[in-house]
Write a protein that holds these residues in place. Structure first.
Motif, PDB file in Angstrom:
ATOM      1  N   GLU A   5       0.851  -1.185   0.000  1.00 25.91           N
ATOM      2  CA  GLU A   5       0.000   0.000   0.000  1.00 25.91           C
ATOM      3  C   GLU A   5       0.884   1.231   0.000  1.00 25.91           C
ATOM      4  O   GLU A   5       1.914   1.255   0.645  1.00 25.91           O
ATOM      5  N   PHE A   6       0.454   2.217  -0.728  1.00 22.51           N
ATOM      6  CA  PHE A   6       1.235   3.443  -0.850  1.00 22.51           C
ATOM      7  C   PHE A   6       0.371   4.635  -0.480  1.00 22.51           C
ATOM      8  O   PHE A   6      -0.858   4.578  -0.554  1.00 22.51           O
ATOM      9  N   ASP A   7       1.023   5.725  -0.115  1.00 23.91           N
ATOM     10  CA  ASP A   7       0.285   6.969   0.098  1.00 23.91           C
ATOM     11  C   ASP A   7      -0.090   7.584  -1.245  1.00 23.91           C
ATOM     12  O   ASP A   7      -1.101   8.278  -1.355  1.00 23.91           O
ATOM     13  N   ALA A   8       0.762   7.353  -2.237  1.00 22.32           N
ATOM     14  CA  ALA A   8       0.486   7.904  -3.568  1.00 22.32           C
ATOM     15  C   ALA A   8       1.136   7.033  -4.629  1.00 22.32           C
ATOM     16  O   ALA A   8       2.249   6.538  -4.437  1.00 22.32           O
ATOM     17  N   VAL A   9       0.424   6.853  -5.734  1.00 24.92           N
ATOM     18  CA  VAL A   9       0.992   6.176  -6.897  1.00 24.92           C
ATOM     19  C   VAL A   9       1.064   7.183  -8.035  1.00 24.92           C
ATOM     20  O   VAL A   9       0.093   7.898  -8.307  1.00 24.92           O
ATOM     21  N   VAL A  10       2.225   7.230  -8.673  1.00 23.44           N
ATOM     22  CA  VAL A  10       2.423   8.119  -9.816  1.00 23.44           C
ATOM     23  C   VAL A  10       2.487   7.248 -11.066  1.00 23.44           C
ATOM     24  O   VAL A  10       3.265   6.287 -11.106  1.00 23.44           O
ATOM     25  N   VAL A  11       1.689   7.557 -12.057  1.00 23.14           N
ATOM     26  CA  VAL A  11       1.701   6.793 -13.307  1.00 23.14           C
ATOM     27  C   VAL A  11       2.555   7.549 -14.321  1.00 23.14           C
ATOM     28  O   VAL A  11       2.220   8.675 -14.704  1.00 23.14           O
ATOM     29  N   GLY A  12       3.658   6.939 -14.757  1.00 25.74           N
ATOM     30  CA  GLY A  12       4.520   7.554 -15.760  1.00 25.74           C
ATOM     31  C   GLY A  12       5.874   7.927 -15.197  1.00 25.74           C
ATOM     32  O   GLY A  12       5.967   8.653 -14.202  1.00 25.74           O
ATOM     33  N   GLY A  13       6.943   7.420 -15.820  1.00 20.63           N
ATOM     34  CA  GLY A  13       8.304   7.653 -15.331  1.00 20.63           C
ATOM     35  C   GLY A  13       9.101   8.571 -16.216  1.00 20.63           C
ATOM     36  O   GLY A  13      10.250   8.284 -16.567  1.00 20.63           O
ATOM     37  N   GLY A  28       7.560  12.944   3.021  1.00 19.40           N
ATOM     38  CA  GLY A  28       7.391  11.815   3.946  1.00 19.40           C
ATOM     39  C   GLY A  28       6.394  10.756   3.477  1.00 19.40           C
ATOM     40  O   GLY A  28       6.043   9.856   4.248  1.00 19.40           O
ATOM     41  N   MET A  29       5.956  10.828   2.230  1.00 17.12           N
ATOM     42  CA  MET A  29       4.968   9.849   1.750  1.00 17.12           C
ATOM     43  C   MET A  29       5.633   8.593   1.194  1.00 17.12           C
ATOM     44  O   MET A  29       6.741   8.647   0.665  1.00 17.12           O
ATOM     45  N   ARG A  30       4.897   7.478   1.298  1.00 16.99           N
ATOM     46  CA  ARG A  30       5.332   6.247   0.613  1.00 16.99           C
ATOM     47  C   ARG A  30       4.797   6.321  -0.810  1.00 16.99           C
ATOM     48  O   ARG A  30       3.585   6.402  -1.022  1.00 16.99           O
ATOM     49  N   VAL A  31       5.712   6.305  -1.775  1.00 14.32           N
ATOM     50  CA  VAL A  31       5.335   6.591  -3.156  1.00 14.32           C
ATOM     51  C   VAL A  31       5.809   5.474  -4.088  1.00 14.32           C
ATOM     52  O   VAL A  31       6.911   4.949  -3.917  1.00 14.32           O
ATOM     53  N   ALA A  32       4.973   5.120  -5.054  1.00 10.04           N
ATOM     54  CA  ALA A  32       5.396   4.216  -6.133  1.00 10.04           C
ATOM     55  C   ALA A  32       5.241   4.931  -7.465  1.00 10.04           C
ATOM     56  O   ALA A  32       4.292   5.689  -7.662  1.00 10.04           O
ATOM     57  N   VAL A  33       6.202   4.686  -8.374  1.00  9.55           N
ATOM     58  CA  VAL A  33       6.078   5.149  -9.758  1.00  9.55           C
ATOM     59  C   VAL A  33       5.881   3.916 -10.622  1.00  9.55           C
ATOM     60  O   VAL A  33       6.674   2.967 -10.526  1.00  9.55           O
TER      61      VAL A  33
END
Ligand SMILES: Cc1cc2nc3c(=O)[nH]c(=O)nc-3n(C[C@H](O)[C@H](O)[C@H](O)COP(=O)(O)OP(=O)(O)OC[C@H]3O[C@@H](n4cnc5c(N)ncnc54)[C@H](O)[C@@H]3O)c2cc1C
Length: 394
Positions: A5-13, A28-33
């Motif tokens: 689980e993430f605080d935010a997911v970013v689509v696109g690298g 301080g957020m847990r983020v996935a790209v």
């Protein structure tokens, strides 16, 4: 498979997604790209690489000139190791056109120095009736930029997931729940779409109303062996756009002002032979023999998506846009970002990070922390001109 689980997911690298991820991780957020290809596979490594000072936009888009200048200053401060040695650009046009631009540059505080006809004649086959002014501009090594961003993101704890094509933004009860992709499903209460040419189809699959406002375009570009001490940009229709690559051994070219084809879906876009022939023919008549090796170019299709709020002579809107889907679709926790230009991506990523965290950070990205950056080379796409030079050297 569901992953973490993430605080935010970013689509696109690309530059937008990675700068958004860095800003959110910095808060301080847990983020996935998630990136469907390799990082930097999109427009960020397939463009001219010019960090626009705003000089090009004084006539048709004065509203973005200040943001371009501030964005460039912040870009140079954020990524000093990614700049090429090229620091000037000739803006060329008919004498009448340049007469229109000169007072506008002055009004915007952009220093422009007249280029002597003899100097123009070293590049242009027929400089008669052409005027040129030199403006300080920079060109970046976009491959180095993406490596740097990816390394900083990894060091900041961002999860970088490549080869995952986002299929839909998952929502329920007016809130974002996460993203499904072809390989993983990610749970998160916030999703930021920075998917370049993939934005329109993803928004369409996810049922957003904004989709009707987006314009996606294709543009043909080439890299030719050759050297130029400056970039050369035509001020109005029909002039070439030339930018030396970071090594100075290849020049990136497009026919500036050429019609850019609209696209409506996702596809593999073959490079059109007719456009390549037109570009080579155009350069052949405009440039002195030997400036570029026109027999040995490589071509590719550049892609971009815009959110036009008005259009100009090119039918474009170079400004950045941040769409809040709470306002447009009634879905909380979902934003879509279109940067317009690489420098403006710093403004766009700051705007969306401010909307998410409630705190406005600096335009300049903070220097990397003390932890050694992880190697990210295998996650990053190779730029077309780098590929070209490898072939050249073989
Ligand atoms: C021909 C051309 C020349 C340009 N020249 C300049 C210039 O000189 N200077 C300048 O500042 N700007 C220039 N631009 C604009 C600039 O390149 C872009 O504004 C900027 O790079 C966009 O960055 P981005 O991260 O938003 O998009 P991209 O770099 O395109 O990144 C989007 C990423 O999202 C990924 N993606 C797409 N769909 C999905 C999905 N469904 N799931 C997961 N991942 C997905 C893509 O693979 C891609 O890597 C140019 C653009 C073009 C096309």
């Amino acid at each position: 498979m569901r992953t973490g689980e993430f605080d935010a997911v970013v689509v696109g690298g690309g530059v937008t997604g990675l700068t958004v991820a860095l800003r959110l991780a910095g808060a301080g957020m847990r983020v996935a790209v998630i990136e469907r290809d390799l990082l930097g596979a999109g427009a960020t490594t397939h463009n001219h690489g010019v960090l626009h000072s705003g000089a090009l936009y004084v006539r048709w888009h004065p509203e973005i000139v200040r943001d371009c200048a501030d964005g460039r200053t912040a870009f140079v401060a954020s990524f000093p190791d990614c700049l090429s040695g090229v620091e000037t650009c000739w803006y060329i046009g008919t004498s009448a056109t340049v007469d229109v631009y000169r007072p506008l540059w002055e009004r915007h505080g952009i220093a422009a120095r007249r280029v002597e006809q003899a100097q123009l004649g070293e590049v242009l086959a027929d400089p008669d009736g052409v005027a040129g002014h030199a403006v300080a501009e920079s060109v970046i090594d976009s491959h180095a930029l993406i490596c740097e961003l990816a390394a900083r993101a990894a060091a900041a704890g961002v999860e970088l997931i490549v080869g995952a094509d986002a299929t839909e933004i998952v929502t329920a009860d007016g809130r974002v729940r996460g993203v499904t992709t072809t390989t993983v499903a990610l749970d998160a209460p916030r999703v930021v779409v920075c998917a370049g040419i993939g934005t329109r189809p993803l928004l369409q699959r996810s049922g957003s109303r904004v989709v009707t406002e987006l314009t996606s375009r294709l543009e043909t570009m080439m890299a030719f062996p050759g050297t130029l001490a400056t970039a050369v940009i035509g001020l109005e229709f029909g002039w070439p756009f030339l930018a030396p690559s970071v090594t100075g051994r290849a020049v990136l070219a497009s026919r500036y002002g050429a019609p850019q084809r609209f696209v409506r879906g996702e596809a593999d876009w073959p490079v059109p032979a007719a456009e390549i022939a037109a570009l080579i023919g155009d350069l052949g008549t405009r440039l002195c023999p030997g400036v570029l090796d026109l027999d040995a170019g490589v071509a590719w299709v550049g892609v971009k998506t815009e959110h036009p709020t008005g259009s100009d002579q090119w039918g474009t809107s170079p400004n950045y846009a941040v769409v809040d889907h709470r306002v447009r679709d009634g879905i909380t926790g979902w934003w879509t970002v279109l940067p317009g230009k690489m420098t403006l991506a710093l403004h766009a990523s700051r705007a969306v990070a401010t909307a998410i965290t409630g705190t406005q950070g600096n335009l300049t990205l903070p220097a990397p922390g003390r932890s050694a950056p992880r190697s990210v080379e295998s996650l990053v796409a190779v730029t077309p001109w780098t590929a070209h030079e490898e072939v050249d050297a073989a």
